[in-house]
Design a protein around this motif. Sequence first.
Motif, PDB file in Angstrom:
ATOM      1  N   LEU A 128     -24.185  10.116  15.585  1.00  0.00           N
ATOM      2  CA  LEU A 128     -23.417   8.901  15.849  1.00  0.00           C
ATOM      3  C   LEU A 128     -23.106   8.768  17.339  1.00  0.00           C
ATOM      4  N   ILE A 129     -22.710   9.867  17.960  1.00  0.00           N
ATOM      5  CA  ILE A 129     -22.421   9.838  19.397  1.00  0.00           C
ATOM      6  C   ILE A 129     -23.677   9.479  20.192  1.00  0.00           C
ATOM      7  N   ASN A 130     -24.819  10.038  19.775  1.00  0.00           N
ATOM      8  CA  ASN A 130     -26.068   9.786  20.483  1.00  0.00           C
ATOM      9  C   ASN A 130     -26.478   8.309  20.436  1.00  0.00           C
ATOM     10  N   MET A 131     -26.062   7.611  19.375  1.00  0.00           N
ATOM     11  CA  MET A 131     -26.386   6.178  19.270  1.00  0.00           C
ATOM     12  C   MET A 131     -25.701   5.365  20.360  1.00  0.00           C
ATOM     13  N   ALA A 132     -24.674   5.933  20.975  1.00  0.00           N
ATOM     14  CA  ALA A 132     -23.989   5.235  22.058  1.00  0.00           C
ATOM     15  C   ALA A 132     -24.793   5.266  23.355  1.00  0.00           C
ATOM     16  N   PHE A 133     -25.924   5.963  23.343  1.00  0.00           N
ATOM     17  CA  PHE A 133     -26.754   6.070  24.544  1.00  0.00           C
ATOM     18  C   PHE A 133     -27.999   5.185  24.471  1.00  0.00           C
ATOM     19  N   ILE A 134     -28.055   4.309  23.461  1.00  0.00           N
ATOM     20  CA  ILE A 134     -29.159   3.360  23.349  1.00  0.00           C
ATOM     21  C   ILE A 134     -28.579   1.965  23.130  1.00  0.00           C
ATOM     22  N   GLY A 135     -29.402   0.947  23.304  1.00  0.00           N
ATOM     23  CA  GLY A 135     -28.961  -0.418  23.047  1.00  0.00           C
ATOM     24  C   GLY A 135     -28.034  -0.943  24.122  1.00  0.00           C
ATOM     25  N   HIS A 136     -27.135  -1.845  23.728  1.00  0.00           N
ATOM     26  CA  HIS A 136     -26.253  -2.516  24.680  1.00  0.00           C
ATOM     27  C   HIS A 136     -25.265  -1.561  25.344  1.00  0.00           C
ATOM     28  N   ALA A 137     -24.967  -0.458  24.668  1.00  0.00           N
ATOM     29  CA  ALA A 137     -24.020   0.496  25.248  1.00  0.00           C
ATOM     30  C   ALA A 137     -24.608   1.239  26.448  1.00  0.00           C
ATOM     31  N   ALA A 138     -25.931   1.124  26.631  1.00  0.00           N
ATOM     32  CA  ALA A 138     -26.586   1.848  27.717  1.00  0.00           C
ATOM     33  C   ALA A 138     -26.897   0.949  28.913  1.00  0.00           C
ATOM     34  N   ILE A 139     -26.374  -0.289  28.914  1.00  0.00           N
ATOM     35  CA  ILE A 139     -26.735  -1.219  29.989  1.00  0.00           C
ATOM     36  C   ILE A 139     -25.976  -0.954  31.286  1.00  0.00           C
ATOM     37  N   MET A 144     -18.415   2.923  34.723  1.00  0.00           N
ATOM     38  CA  MET A 144     -18.379   1.953  33.627  1.00  0.00           C
ATOM     39  C   MET A 144     -19.290   2.383  32.484  1.00  0.00           C
ATOM     40  N   GLY A 145     -20.454   2.931  32.832  1.00  0.00           N
ATOM     41  CA  GLY A 145     -21.371   3.406  31.805  1.00  0.00           C
ATOM     42  C   GLY A 145     -20.784   4.549  30.993  1.00  0.00           C
ATOM     43  N   ILE A 146     -20.120   5.478  31.676  1.00  0.00           N
ATOM     44  CA  ILE A 146     -19.481   6.614  30.985  1.00  0.00           C
ATOM     45  C   ILE A 146     -18.377   6.121  30.064  1.00  0.00           C
ATOM     46  N   LEU A 147     -17.536   5.220  30.565  1.00  0.00           N
ATOM     47  CA  LEU A 147     -16.443   4.684  29.749  1.00  0.00           C
ATOM     48  C   LEU A 147     -16.976   3.912  28.545  1.00  0.00           C
ATOM     49  N   HIS A 148     -18.045   3.132  28.773  1.00  0.00           N
ATOM     50  CA  HIS A 148     -18.616   2.344  27.678  1.00  0.00           C
ATOM     51  C   HIS A 148     -19.183   3.255  26.597  1.00  0.00           C
ATOM     52  N   ARG A 149     -19.920   4.279  27.000  1.00  0.00           N
ATOM     53  CA  ARG A 149     -20.512   5.190  26.018  1.00  0.00           C
ATOM     54  C   ARG A 149     -19.429   5.971  25.268  1.00  0.00           C
ATOM     55  N   PHE A 150     -18.396   6.399  25.985  1.00  0.00           N
ATOM     56  CA  PHE A 150     -17.292   7.112  25.331  1.00  0.00           C
ATOM     57  C   PHE A 150     -16.598   6.206  24.317  1.00  0.00           C
ATOM     58  N   HIS A 152     -17.851   3.557  22.846  1.00  0.00           N
ATOM     59  CA  HIS A 152     -18.753   3.238  21.731  1.00  0.00           C
ATOM     60  C   HIS A 152     -18.920   4.440  20.800  1.00  0.00           C
ATOM     61  N   SER A 153     -18.877   5.649  21.355  1.00  0.00           N
ATOM     62  CA  SER A 153     -18.932   6.855  20.524  1.00  0.00           C
ATOM     63  C   SER A 153     -17.745   6.903  19.567  1.00  0.00           C
ATOM     64  N   LEU A 154     -16.545   6.620  20.091  1.00  0.00           N
ATOM     65  CA  LEU A 154     -15.355   6.574  19.236  1.00  0.00           C
ATOM     66  C   LEU A 154     -15.493   5.485  18.170  1.00  0.00           C
ATOM     67  N   HIS A 155     -16.061   4.357  18.564  1.00  0.00           N
ATOM     68  CA  HIS A 155     -16.259   3.253  17.629  1.00  0.00           C
ATOM     69  C   HIS A 155     -17.171   3.683  16.479  1.00  0.00           C
ATOM     70  N   LEU A 156     -18.268   4.331  16.804  1.00  0.00           N
ATOM     71  CA  LEU A 156     -19.226   4.750  15.779  1.00  0.00           C
ATOM     72  C   LEU A 156     -18.666   5.856  14.885  1.00  0.00           C
ATOM     73  N   LEU A 157     -17.934   6.798  15.470  1.00  0.00           N
ATOM     74  CA  LEU A 157     -17.348   7.880  14.672  1.00  0.00           C
ATOM     75  C   LEU A 157     -16.290   7.351  13.710  1.00  0.00           C
ATOM     76  N   SER A 158     -15.425   6.457  14.202  1.00  0.00           N
ATOM     77  CA  SER A 158     -14.379   5.904  13.330  1.00  0.00           C
ATOM     78  C   SER A 158     -14.988   5.003  12.262  1.00  0.00           C
ATOM     79  N   ALA A 159     -16.010   4.225  12.631  1.00  0.00           N
ATOM     80  CA  ALA A 159     -16.688   3.381  11.640  1.00  0.00           C
ATOM     81  C   ALA A 159     -17.431   4.246  10.627  1.00  0.00           C
ATOM     82  N   THR A 209     -12.813  -3.568  22.758  1.00  0.00           N
ATOM     83  CA  THR A 209     -13.167  -3.070  24.093  1.00  0.00           C
ATOM     84  C   THR A 209     -14.664  -3.189  24.347  1.00  0.00           C
ATOM     85  N   ASN A 210     -15.480  -2.841  23.340  1.00  0.00           N
ATOM     86  CA  ASN A 210     -16.935  -2.981  23.474  1.00  0.00           C
ATOM     87  C   ASN A 210     -17.328  -4.421  23.794  1.00  0.00           C
TER      88      ASN A 210
END
Length: 293
Positions: A128-139, A144-150, A152-159, A209-210
């Motif tokens: 789930l965390i790794n999915m934050a490194f592809i797609g729109h979260a990787a733009i 900003m990139g580190i904050l976005h991935r972090f 999005h990782s929380l978003h995916l884990l909680s979801a 936030t995303n």
Amino acid sequence: MTLASLFVLCRFVHFAAVMLVFGVSVFSALLSPQRLFPLLTRDSSRMLLLSVWFSALSALLMLAIQAGQMGDGWNDTWRWSIWWAVLGTTFGEAWRWHLGFCFLTLFALFIPAAKRINLLALCSALLLINMAFIGHAAIHEGIMGILHRFNHSLHLLSAGYWFGSLLPLLVCLRYLTQPQWRDDAVTTLIRFSWWGHVAVALVIITGITNNLIILGHWPLDIDSVYQRLLLIKISLVALMALVAVINRYFIVPAMRAKPKFAQCGLVAACWIELVLGGAVLLLVSLFATFAPV
């Protein structure tokens, strides 16, 4: 079916399978009391087995589809030279790790059940965390990139916890009617509910936030396909949150006075959230292929 359509379908299957592995393993390992753990593990074993295999196969198929899209279509989906080219892209760099984590989840199926659940929980969390490194979260890059991935990782884990725990919750609900297991089942439900509050809050906060990071504003342009689909997703998540609130503050308190009615209500609420959650995952899989404008 076009390669683009098949990619959306594979994303949906992969998201759902990984979240189910995460939800089932966390539910069994962290929420259930020691006495109930073997029963929940046994009852969820087939569900877990299928989810692990679907997650691994869909991850491999997504790589093949990317190769076909990068090459000249269907004929290049299984051409090794194109695969290696894809693995050298930004997507491929993250997907190499992803395939490695998928391999570890498959390996976990062959170790003893007591240790298997913990390893599956870890591997699915990494997926789930790794999915934050592809797609729109990787733009974005830099801070900003580190904050976005972090975020999005929380978003995916909680979801993943929220959606993935619904099926094992349905399994657990069956033990409410058995006197020898009722107390353990109630304890599990209380723990699930407590962490569920945290998960729902995190999904909403990190989701907002995303959206603000990607768009820079609230999605208000209905002429944009991306923003229309995003608004539908937000509406479905709001419905899921409403069902969760009704479940927790109206149905659960009725368990002492009307246990049969409350249990039927809990089962119905779980199925409604599963359907809504599945629709959300399908939408995410679809609008992730559109430009975020």
